[in-house]
Scaffold this motif. Structure first.
Motif, PDB file in Angstrom:
ATOM      1  N   ALA A  60     -10.304   2.418  -1.540  1.00  0.00           N
ATOM      2  CA  ALA A  60     -10.456   2.189  -2.980  1.00  0.00           C
ATOM      3  C   ALA A  60     -11.803   2.748  -3.410  1.00  0.00           C
ATOM      4  O   ALA A  60     -12.822   2.473  -2.781  1.00  0.00           O
ATOM      5  CB  ALA A  60     -10.386   0.699  -3.295  1.00  0.00           C
ATOM      6  N   VAL A  61     -11.806   3.547  -4.470  1.00  0.00           N
ATOM      7  CA  VAL A  61     -13.037   4.038  -5.073  1.00  0.00           C
ATOM      8  C   VAL A  61     -13.168   3.337  -6.418  1.00  0.00           C
ATOM      9  O   VAL A  61     -12.266   3.411  -7.258  1.00  0.00           O
ATOM     10  CB  VAL A  61     -13.020   5.573  -5.254  1.00  0.00           C
ATOM     11  CG1 VAL A  61     -14.321   6.044  -5.891  1.00  0.00           C
ATOM     12  CG2 VAL A  61     -12.787   6.269  -3.915  1.00  0.00           C
ATOM     13  N   ILE A  62     -14.288   2.615  -6.607  1.00  0.00           N
ATOM     14  CA  ILE A  62     -14.484   1.800  -7.805  1.00  0.00           C
ATOM     15  C   ILE A  62     -15.246   2.592  -8.863  1.00  0.00           C
ATOM     16  O   ILE A  62     -16.366   3.055  -8.622  1.00  0.00           O
ATOM     17  CB  ILE A  62     -15.272   0.507  -7.480  1.00  0.00           C
ATOM     18  CG1 ILE A  62     -14.702  -0.201  -6.261  1.00  0.00           C
ATOM     19  CG2 ILE A  62     -15.302  -0.409  -8.708  1.00  0.00           C
ATOM     20  CD1 ILE A  62     -13.288  -0.657  -6.383  1.00  0.00           C
ATOM     21  N   PHE A  63     -14.633   2.741 -10.025  1.00  0.00           N
ATOM     22  CA  PHE A  63     -15.232   3.484 -11.132  1.00  0.00           C
ATOM     23  C   PHE A  63     -15.646   2.522 -12.244  1.00  0.00           C
ATOM     24  O   PHE A  63     -14.859   1.671 -12.654  1.00  0.00           O
ATOM     25  CB  PHE A  63     -14.235   4.502 -11.697  1.00  0.00           C
ATOM     26  CG  PHE A  63     -13.948   5.639 -10.769  1.00  0.00           C
ATOM     27  CD1 PHE A  63     -14.670   6.820 -10.851  1.00  0.00           C
ATOM     28  CD2 PHE A  63     -12.954   5.533  -9.804  1.00  0.00           C
ATOM     29  CE1 PHE A  63     -14.411   7.882  -9.993  1.00  0.00           C
ATOM     30  CE2 PHE A  63     -12.681   6.585  -8.941  1.00  0.00           C
ATOM     31  CZ  PHE A  63     -13.415   7.759  -9.035  1.00  0.00           C
TER      32      PHE A  63
ATOM     33  N   CYS B 195      -5.651   6.752  -1.305  1.00  0.00           N
ATOM     34  CA  CYS B 195      -6.924   6.508  -1.999  1.00  0.00           C
ATOM     35  C   CYS B 195      -6.646   6.162  -3.454  1.00  0.00           C
ATOM     36  O   CYS B 195      -6.122   6.982  -4.205  1.00  0.00           O
ATOM     37  CB  CYS B 195      -7.814   7.745  -1.900  1.00  0.00           C
ATOM     38  SG  CYS B 195      -9.449   7.473  -2.594  1.00  0.00           S
ATOM     39  N   ASP B 196      -7.003   4.939  -3.841  1.00  0.00           N
ATOM     40  CA  ASP B 196      -6.804   4.479  -5.209  1.00  0.00           C
ATOM     41  C   ASP B 196      -8.090   4.565  -6.007  1.00  0.00           C
ATOM     42  O   ASP B 196      -9.171   4.246  -5.501  1.00  0.00           O
ATOM     43  CB  ASP B 196      -6.327   3.022  -5.224  1.00  0.00           C
ATOM     44  CG  ASP B 196      -4.909   2.866  -4.725  1.00  0.00           C
ATOM     45  OD1 ASP B 196      -4.110   3.820  -4.853  1.00  0.00           O
ATOM     46  OD2 ASP B 196      -4.591   1.777  -4.202  1.00  0.00           O
ATOM     47  N   MET B 197      -7.933   4.999  -7.261  1.00  0.00           N
ATOM     48  CA  MET B 197      -9.023   4.933  -8.229  1.00  0.00           C
ATOM     49  C   MET B 197      -8.909   3.563  -8.891  1.00  0.00           C
ATOM     50  O   MET B 197      -7.881   3.230  -9.470  1.00  0.00           O
ATOM     51  CB  MET B 197      -8.886   6.053  -9.256  1.00  0.00           C
ATOM     52  CG  MET B 197      -9.073   7.434  -8.668  1.00  0.00           C
ATOM     53  SD  MET B 197      -8.721   8.785  -9.841  1.00  0.00           S
ATOM     54  CE  MET B 197      -9.893   8.434 -11.163  1.00  0.00           C
ATOM     55  N   VAL B 198      -9.983   2.760  -8.781  1.00  0.00           N
ATOM     56  CA  VAL B 198      -9.951   1.384  -9.263  1.00  0.00           C
ATOM     57  C   VAL B 198     -11.040   1.205 -10.321  1.00  0.00           C
ATOM     58  O   VAL B 198     -12.226   1.414 -10.040  1.00  0.00           O
ATOM     59  CB  VAL B 198     -10.157   0.392  -8.092  1.00  0.00           C
ATOM     60  CG1 VAL B 198     -10.105  -1.042  -8.588  1.00  0.00           C
ATOM     61  CG2 VAL B 198      -9.115   0.631  -6.999  1.00  0.00           C
TER      62      VAL B 198
END
Length: 188
Positions: free
Chosen positions: A5-8, A31-34
């Motif tokens: 998870a990549v936290i934006f 890979c999720d954009m969170v």
């Protein structure tokens, strides 16, 4: 296959987050954009991002959680009580966490850099080193602290190295993408 998870957060450094997402997806890593608070995030350079989901308890199910920098984004990550709780829980469970550029300020606030070797954007290290017991700054492009399962990197120009380092830590060979993306050419 690992799950990341990549936290934006609003004000994030777009290249730092999107490079990780791009490289990992090329390597067939989930890979999720969170989004920190919303699926719609405005980056530091006015690039509108649409995330897959919003931060929730499912962060505990990821093999790694990644925090991109950007001063405004990093401050928002640092100040999120929900994210702090989740990241501390992940750390206590022995899960990997990563941050780059300004985002190690969040890891420091969460208490995750105590007795850890780390790197980050130049000029910001003194605040962490002076406020975090045993934190050791390194000027390396990417720093992996195996004991604390923390991976850190310097800034926008190190985003690809950071992404490749994440893949390696998760047991995924980045060599095919290093060649395909001309990383090997760049390093000559």
């Amino acid at each position: 296959m690992p799950k990341v998870a990549v936290i934006f957060a609003d004000g994030c450094e777009e290249i730092e987050g999107l490079s990780v997402v791009d490289v990992l997806r090329r390597l067939q890593v989930s890979c999720d954009m969170v989004g920190l608070d919303d699926i719609h995030v405005m980056g530091a350079h006015d690039i509108a991002l649409t995330c897959d989901k919003v931060v929730g308890d499912d962060l505990l199910t990821y093999d790694m959680v990644v925090l991109p920098g950007g001063s405004g984004g990093a401050q928002r990550l640092r100040d999120s009580a929900q994210l702090q709780h989740l990241m501390q829980t992940r750390s206590e469970a022995g899960q990997w966490n990563a941050a780059m550029c300004a985002a190690p300020i969040a890891l420091a606030r969460y208490g995750l850099l105590t007795d850890t070797t780390f790197t980050m954007y130049p000029g910001m290290k003194d605040d962490i080193a002076s406020e975090t017991p045993g934190a050791r700054f390194s000027e390396d492009m990417v720093v992996v602290d195996q004991d604390h399962k923390i991976l850190t990197s310097r800034g926008p120009a190190t985003a690809l190295a950071f992404a490749f380092g994440i893949a390696e830590v998760l047991g995924v060979d980045p060599a095919p993408q290093k060649e395909a993306m001309l990383w090997n050419y760049l390093m000559k």
